[in-house]
Motif scaffolding. Structure first.
Motif, PDB file in Angstrom:
ATOM      1  N   LEU A 142       0.812  -1.223   0.000  1.00 34.26           N
ATOM      2  CA  LEU A 142       0.000   0.000   0.000  1.00 34.26           C
ATOM      3  C   LEU A 142       0.846   1.274   0.000  1.00 34.26           C
ATOM      4  O   LEU A 142       0.417   2.320  -0.493  1.00 34.26           O
ATOM      5  N   LYS A 143       2.086   1.163   0.540  1.00 34.74           N
ATOM      6  CA  LYS A 143       2.915   2.376   0.608  1.00 34.74           C
ATOM      7  C   LYS A 143       3.746   2.568  -0.638  1.00 34.74           C
ATOM      8  O   LYS A 143       4.158   3.675  -0.963  1.00 34.74           O
ATOM      9  N   SER A 144       4.073   1.463  -1.335  1.00 41.06           N
ATOM     10  CA  SER A 144       4.961   1.600  -2.489  1.00 41.06           C
ATOM     11  C   SER A 144       4.342   1.002  -3.763  1.00 41.06           C
ATOM     12  O   SER A 144       4.196   1.700  -4.774  1.00 41.06           O
ATOM     13  N   GLY A 145       3.941  -0.287  -3.709  1.00 44.11           N
ATOM     14  CA  GLY A 145       3.489  -0.988  -4.923  1.00 44.11           C
ATOM     15  C   GLY A 145       2.308  -0.307  -5.595  1.00 44.11           C
ATOM     16  O   GLY A 145       2.362   0.026  -6.793  1.00 44.11           O
ATOM     17  N   VAL A 146       1.237  -0.089  -4.827  1.00 47.34           N
ATOM     18  CA  VAL A 146       0.027   0.484  -5.442  1.00 47.34           C
ATOM     19  C   VAL A 146       0.289   1.943  -5.871  1.00 47.34           C
ATOM     20  O   VAL A 146      -0.048   2.316  -7.016  1.00 47.34           O
ATOM     21  N   PRO A 147       0.917   2.796  -5.017  1.00 52.81           N
ATOM     22  CA  PRO A 147       1.199   4.175  -5.484  1.00 52.81           C
ATOM     23  C   PRO A 147       2.058   4.187  -6.752  1.00 52.81           C
ATOM     24  O   PRO A 147       1.798   4.983  -7.667  1.00 52.81           O
ATOM     25  N   ASN A 148       3.056   3.317  -6.841  1.00 55.01           N
ATOM     26  CA  ASN A 148       3.891   3.291  -8.055  1.00 55.01           C
ATOM     27  C   ASN A 148       3.082   2.834  -9.270  1.00 55.01           C
ATOM     28  O   ASN A 148       3.247   3.364 -10.369  1.00 55.01           O
ATOM     29  N   ALA A 149       2.215   1.857  -9.045  1.00 51.46           N
ATOM     30  CA  ALA A 149       1.371   1.395 -10.163  1.00 51.46           C
ATOM     31  C   ALA A 149       0.488   2.549 -10.637  1.00 51.46           C
ATOM     32  O   ALA A 149       0.339   2.794 -11.845  1.00 51.46           O
ATOM     33  N   ILE A 150      -0.088   3.288  -9.685  1.00 51.17           N
ATOM     34  CA  ILE A 150      -0.975   4.414 -10.058  1.00 51.17           C
ATOM     35  C   ILE A 150      -0.179   5.461 -10.849  1.00 51.17           C
ATOM     36  O   ILE A 150      -0.659   6.000 -11.861  1.00 51.17           O
ATOM     37  N   LYS A 151       1.057   5.725 -10.397  1.00 49.69           N
ATOM     38  CA  LYS A 151       1.903   6.707 -11.126  1.00 49.69           C
ATOM     39  C   LYS A 151       2.106   6.265 -12.580  1.00 49.69           C
ATOM     40  O   LYS A 151       2.013   7.060 -13.511  1.00 49.69           O
ATOM     41  N   VAL A 152       2.362   4.965 -12.743  1.00 49.15           N
ATOM     42  CA  VAL A 152       2.590   4.423 -14.093  1.00 49.15           C
ATOM     43  C   VAL A 152       1.306   4.535 -14.920  1.00 49.15           C
ATOM     44  O   VAL A 152       1.322   4.993 -16.071  1.00 49.15           O
ATOM     45  N   PHE A 153       0.179   4.172 -14.330  1.00 50.56           N
ATOM     46  CA  PHE A 153      -1.101   4.235 -15.078  1.00 50.56           C
ATOM     47  C   PHE A 153      -1.394   5.689 -15.481  1.00 50.56           C
ATOM     48  O   PHE A 153      -1.853   5.943 -16.600  1.00 50.56           O
ATOM     49  N   GLN A 154      -1.104   6.623 -14.554  1.00 51.60           N
ATOM     50  CA  GLN A 154      -1.369   8.041 -14.874  1.00 51.60           C
ATOM     51  C   GLN A 154      -0.529   8.491 -16.065  1.00 51.60           C
ATOM     52  O   GLN A 154      -1.014   9.154 -16.981  1.00 51.60           O
ATOM     53  N   GLN A 155       0.742   8.105 -16.012  1.00 49.56           N
ATOM     54  CA  GLN A 155       1.647   8.510 -17.098  1.00 49.56           C
ATOM     55  C   GLN A 155       1.196   7.924 -18.447  1.00 49.56           C
ATOM     56  O   GLN A 155       1.155   8.621 -19.448  1.00 49.56           O
ATOM     57  N   LEU A 156       0.824   6.648 -18.414  1.00 51.21           N
ATOM     58  CA  LEU A 156       0.378   5.997 -19.663  1.00 51.21           C
ATOM     59  C   LEU A 156      -0.911   6.637 -20.167  1.00 51.21           C
ATOM     60  O   LEU A 156      -1.114   6.795 -21.382  1.00 51.21           O
ATOM     61  N   LYS A 157      -1.773   7.009 -19.239  1.00 52.28           N
ATOM     62  CA  LYS A 157      -3.043   7.640 -19.628  1.00 52.28           C
ATOM     63  C   LYS A 157      -2.748   8.966 -20.330  1.00 52.28           C
ATOM     64  O   LYS A 157      -3.327   9.269 -21.380  1.00 52.28           O
TER      65      LYS A 157
END
Ligand code: ATP
Ligand code: PRP
Ligand code: NIO
Length: 480
Positions: free
Chosen positions: A237-252
């Motif tokens: 919750l502190k690293s994996g999910v926030p990093n995934a969200i950052k990646v999804f935002q960038q791809l979007k």
């Protein structure tokens, strides 16, 4: 050192030594009928899913013995006669195979397949046929239960690394797809199943980069259509999910977020983590992100996670599926039911102190009786091949051991479950694809009452004997 598989030798030696007797005693031309059946439902469940018929057909049609096999048998087993070894040289399966199609729901004591062939041929194939059906039917049944627990969410088979060898992994993957899995991670199965293999990423991949974010972002460069990011390597919750969200935002932003994207949880409290991860993803506008999970899952854990309100919507299941963890063997048997010798028919049964273990004699078939109003399966009847069911009259069926337990069926129709597959050793059946078999299983499950398919104390589906078969069995027993 030579080390390669001779499938024709993948048998128990007693099949060879008995065949040696048959040929020398002139019994090889007797025509034998063998039934294969399972005695109990696996996993304390209420049903069995048939699987493995295609490999049985391949085995029977391809079966032949090479010169080097014969040479090896001659050298190692001086008791084998030249007459027998000569016979093996020209061996072909020329008999009949009838079977219940793959993906059909089956119950204990019903013949999953029936072989009618010259005694030696029908005998010598026993071990191979049992090992094929025992394996795939067990895994298909386990998969069906896991898929049932997932309530419509896709399930992927991830078990190859924990399978008992690559052959078990390959045919286990086939059986898993028959049981309802959407796909498998097993690349070899692509050639067999014509279903593309699927997958995510491993912890080692993520650890090989300096940062989790860099590992995720680099992955997107090479995997434009498949983006399930493993989020539990450092801190979900502190690293994996926030990093995934950052990646999804960038791809979007770059307009390259694939349709299929999301995360995979592989440890920790999967119910809690999935709910928290879903809230975080939703808050950033990623409501359609896939939340997948793996980690020693089986049907009970999946059901439990659903009860806990987990938001997981794709399940990766490995070890417990591919090894049928809670029941490592199905226990199907192959029993002689009839011998025809010099034009005379002898019906056979195996006696046991346990009445449930006494086999059913004769040349038989299985009929399923369906309620005309609901379309649901009511009961099955094992009967002799020349018998028919009169659908226009009420039918009284009775428990084959506790015969006072009777039931009258009205307004029903009957369907024969077994189909001819090989006649005179030739294929007369259109083998369906694995996806067609999977569809067939779905229809089969819909035809069963939930009481039969539930996990806890399932209803014992009635499998009864026709009057004629019951009388034949009792006559033989009384004459002994
Ligand atoms: N909410 C839950 N309810 C019931 N069982 C759960 C739940 N969440 C996870 N499990 C199961 O508990 C077991 C242990 O999970 P846990 O994450 O502690 O170990 P793990 O997966 O081996 O993790 P690690 O790799 O970090 O050791 C797994 O079988 C997992 O599927
Ligand atoms: O739990 P199962 O149902 O057996 O499913 C397969 C498991 O195999 C992998 O773990 P493994 O630790 O082998 O590799 P990993 O480092 O990629 O997680 C994967 O992460 C799953 O946890
Ligand atoms: O692709 C995956 O995520 C995968 C494959 C095998 C085993 N565990 C996970």
């Amino acid at each position: 050192m030579k080390c390669y598989r001779h499938k024709q030798l993948a048998t128990d030696y007693y099949q060879i030594s008995m065949s040696n007797v048959y040929i020398n005693e002139g019994k090889d031309k007797d025509i034998a009928v063998f039934d294969m059946f399972v005695r109990n439902n696996p996993f304390n469940g209420g049903y069995i899913v048939c699987a493995g018929l295609e490999q049985v057909v391949q085995y029977l049609m391809d079966l032949k013995f090479e010169e080097e096999d014969i040479e090896m048998l001659r050298e190692n087993h001086p008791e084998l006669t030249e007459v027998f070894l000569d016979y093996l040289r020209d061996f072909r399966f020329t008999g009949e195979l009838c079977a219940i199609p793959e993906g059909t729901i089956l119950f204990p004591h019903e013949p999953i397949l029936r072989v009618k062939a010259p005694l030696l041929q029908a005998q010598i194939v026993e071990t191979a046929l049992l090992s094929i059906i025992n394996h795939q039917t067990l895994i298909a049944t386990k998969a069906a239960r896991i898929v049932q627990a997932a309530e419509g969410d896709p399930v992927l088979e991830f078990g190859l690394r924990r399978a008992h060898g690559s052959e078990a992994g390959l045919y286990g993957a086939r059986a898993a797809v028959i049981g309802g899995c959407l796909g498998t991670s097993n690349v070899e199965s692509e050639t067999l199943l014509s279903i593309p293999s699927k997958g995510t990423m491993s912890h080692s991949y993520i650890l090989s980069f300096d940062t989790e974010y860099e590992s995720f972002m680099t992955y997107t460069k090479y995997n434009p259509n498949n983006l399930i990011l493993l989020v539990d390597t450092y801190n979900t919750l502190k690293s994996g999910v926030p990093n995934a969200i950052k990646v999804f935002q960038q791809l979007k932003e770059e307009d390259r977020l694939p349709k299929m994207y999301g995360i995979r949880l592989d440890s920790g409290d999967l119910a809690y983590l999935s709910k928290e991860a879903k809230a975080m993803l939703d808050a950033h506008g990623f409501e359609d992100a896939v939340i997948s999970a793996s980690s020693d899952l089986d049907e009970y854990l999946i059901r439990d996670l659903k009860l806990q309100g987990s938001t997981i919507n794709l399940w990766g299941v490995g070890t417990k599926l591919i090894t049928a963890y809670d029941q490592p063997a199905l226990g199907a048997v192959y029993k002689l039911a009839q011998v025809e010798s010099d034009g005379k028919i002898y019906n056979k049964l195996k006696i046991s102190n346990d009445p449930g273990k006494i086999t059913n004699p004769g040349y038989k078939k299985v009929v399923r009786l369906y309620d005309n109003e609901t379309g649901k399966a009511l009961a099955d009847l094992i009967m002799l091949v020349d018998e028919t069911v009169d659908e226009t009259k009420p039918l009284t069926i009775f428990h084959p051991i506790h015969t006072w337990k009777k039931r009258e069926l009205t307004d029903f129709h009957a369907k024969q479950l077994m189909v001819p597959v090989l006649v005179d050793g030739e294929l007369v059946y259109d083998l369906p694809t694995v996806t067609e078999i999977r569809e067939h299983l779905k229809e089969e499950l819909e035809s069963m009452w939930p009481a039969t398919t539930r996990f806890t104390n399932p209803h014992e589906y009635h499998v009864d004997l026709s009057d004629k078969l019951w009388n034949l069995k009792n006559d033989i027993l009384n004459k002994r």
